[in-house]
Design an enzyme around this catalytic site. Sequence first.
Site, PDB file in Angstrom:
ATOM      1  CD  GLU A 305      89.635   4.358 -22.132  1.00 23.66           C
ATOM      2  OE1 GLU A 305      90.006   3.169 -22.055  1.00 23.66           O
ATOM      3  OE2 GLU A 305      90.052   5.250 -21.368  1.00 23.66           O
ATOM      4  NE  ARG A 309      89.273   0.432 -21.322  1.00 21.79           N
ATOM      5  CZ  ARG A 309      88.973   0.704 -20.061  1.00 21.79           C
ATOM      6  NH1 ARG A 309      88.244  -0.139 -19.350  1.00 21.79           N
ATOM      7  NH2 ARG A 309      89.364   1.820 -19.492  1.00 21.79           N
ATOM      8  CG  ASP A 438      98.997   7.711 -19.247  1.00 18.20           C
ATOM      9  OD1 ASP A 438      98.521   8.199 -20.295  1.00 18.20           O
ATOM     10  OD2 ASP A 438      98.311   7.028 -18.464  1.00 18.20           O
ATOM     11  CD  GLU A 573      98.022   2.096 -14.517  1.00 16.85           C
ATOM     12  OE1 GLU A 573      97.570   1.900 -13.359  1.00 16.85           O
ATOM     13  OE2 GLU A 573      97.268   2.264 -15.500  1.00 16.85           O
ATOM     14  CB  THR A 662      98.544   1.349 -23.104  1.00 21.78           C
ATOM     15  OG1 THR A 662      98.697   1.981 -21.837  1.00 21.78           O
ATOM     16  CG2 THR A 662      97.206   1.707 -23.738  1.00 21.78           C
TER      17      THR A 662
HETATM   18  C1  DMJ Z   1      93.906   1.248 -18.814  1.00 22.58           C
HETATM   19  O1  DMJ Z   1      92.801   1.401 -19.583  1.00 22.58           O
HETATM   20  C2  DMJ Z   1      95.158   1.471 -19.596  1.00 22.58           C
HETATM   21  O2  DMJ Z   1      96.224   0.915 -18.939  1.00 22.58           O
HETATM   22  C3  DMJ Z   1      95.434   2.907 -19.880  1.00 22.58           C
HETATM   23  O3  DMJ Z   1      96.662   3.108 -20.512  1.00 22.58           O
HETATM   24  C4  DMJ Z   1      95.422   3.684 -18.608  1.00 22.58           C
HETATM   25  N1  DMJ Z   1      94.252   3.435 -17.848  1.00 22.58           N
HETATM   26  C5  DMJ Z   1      93.799   2.115 -17.628  1.00 22.58           C
HETATM   27  C6  DMJ Z   1      94.333   1.400 -16.422  1.00 22.58           C
HETATM   28  O4  DMJ Z   1      94.626   2.151 -15.372  1.00 22.58           O
END
Ligand code: DMJ
Length: 674
Positions: A305, A309, A438, A573, A662
């Site tokens: 995370e 981020r 994912d 998403e 992501t």
């Molecule tokens: C985000 O932190 C990122 O996109 C991660 O890959 C999946 N979860 C959240 C958003 O849903």
Amino acid sequence: MFSPQRKDCVSLTLGDQYSHGYTNGKHRRQSCWRKWKQLSRLQRSLILLLLAFLFICGVLSFSSLTEQWRGLSDRSVKEDWVEMDNRGLRPIPPGLLPKLPDSVPEVIQDIPPEVLPALQRPSVPLLPKPPAMRKPPSKRGPPTLQKRANVTVSHLKDGEDPVFRKEADGGTEARTVISWRGVMIEAEQGTELHPTAHEKEAGTQADFDEPAPLKPVSEKPVDRAEAVREAFRHAWKGYKAFAWGHDELKPISKTYAEWFGLGLTMIDALDTMWILGLKDEFEEARKWVETELSFSKNVDVNLFESTIRILGGLLSTYHLSGDTLFLDKAKDIGSRLMPAFKTPSKIPFSDVNIGKGTAHPPRWTTDSTVAEVTSIQLEFRELSRLTEDSQYQKAVEEVTKQVHKLEGKYDGLVPMFINTNSGKFTRRGAFTLGARADSYYEYLLKQWLQGGKKETELLEDYLQAIEGVKKNLLRQTSPSKLTFVGELSNGRLNPKMDHLVCFLPGTLALGAHNGLPDDHMDLARQLMETCYQMYAQMETGLSPEIAHFNLQYHTGRDIDVKPADRHNLLRPETVESLFYMYRFTKEEKYRDWGWIILQSFNKYTRVPGGGYTSIGNVRDPINPVFRDKMESFFLGETLKYLFLLFSDDPELISLDKYVFNTEAHPLPIWPSTS
Ligand code: DMJ
């Protein structure tokens, strides 16, 4: 051969001794009477009893027939409507169902064959609807959307509390009731539903008889990109007022929540402000980063995370702004995260104390999540490139190399856990494109793109995985044939899909844009439709966290939601994939879908005074249950992708120059020389 006597006496003769020759009617009557008199009392009583029994049977069947005739003729239509409605369902007697026509009427020829029987069944006389009653909902839109309560929720305006109103008819419910030969059939059983976003999009005027008036040609088109800016400002207003410098806004209680205590929302939102052109907001956030942000803190952070981020957000902001403040901060957090890789297997621990420089797995296991250890590569590789310090790249590529070789994959699909001691997959047998796996798939493709399409093992793993998805996880719903990616659990397919899986249409489209097979794009289109339907078929127009899909031939709705899965966390998403799909196809429908979703966010999650909140029940527009949390990815991803979707500038973060990590932070595709 039968004798003539035998023929004549069939009805009354009980014995051969009483039979006579047949001549004509009169003679027959006389002969019968004589015979009657010759019978014993017992014989006569038996015959009378038999006749009485036959008579009663005749009377009973006659009255039932007339009842059915009356249903179609004698009584007024309105009487029938009301009485039958109150009476409820009665079964259609077997054998009374009409035979389906052999040929399909021209008007319904392009409807999938399995849906046809339902459409053909009422091809018998229907009772007309009495004029005083409301028209049954139109059949446009998915078959599961036929019923709704006439309750709408008004938009929340700043300074206003949620207001709900019933429609002008005082809340009377419209019901679809069809009558077939006196039998009343409700079109669909189940909860009364609010009009869905799909119906609204389809222009279904289910509750009104008049067609919608044409809009004046001169009306100014809505500036959708500007509407996203406005949404961002509103979210920022809440963050600034009640959560400044903290991780997350709690917009209902007007306070904040900490996760890592590092100003997560501020950092996640930096490049969004840059891209949206929100200069003032960007400047005030920059100032906070410069003067307040410190990673020298005794705090445990999650490696994944904080990488996607914080490290990702700082790196992309550095690229967009050229401001080295962000690169310095990126180096600082990057180096503090490195202790996570000090494990026996070099598969990193999930948690790091960035102040102490120690790392550890979660308390209950020595496993890490596969998606977490395989979705930090874009960021660490870029950090190495910028700092010319290879330690970051080496650490994450060691993980990629090991996972590439690891046993336990299933047609390229990976399990969800990996052990930090042994370096092997654990808890094998479950395969998903959702939570915990994912972004493994996403980063295979994106690393290949980031590195200039040279690292063929990444591409091979990606292509094999997509084949694995097609072979093992794809199914279509009934009745509407929506394609979805299910989950495999010990060889059995579970027809459920996380909202998280909706990154896949965008990733598939990105691959197809870069020369991967055309059928990836076909699949992207199909999955995009399903992901949109996960919003459109909900009463709030917002997707649940997890959808369950119907595989039963010709029964039920396409999408079902379990009570525990009804929340919406403002996730990105689907709008992320809409952005990719629009960029590559230029089909306006993807923008329209994004616009409808933004309006649903505004309608059900926007909090007066500032901020947006996740909600607990996407199926209840009256009480969507505010969860009092604005995730940082709403500003970092959801609003950014919506803005890019509506922006007319294809060069704004060109997909030929950047890959998004992501968390929607764009990182440059490396120049071919590096
Ligand atoms: C985000 O932190 C990122 O996109 C991660 O890959 C999946 N979860 C959240 C958003 O849903």
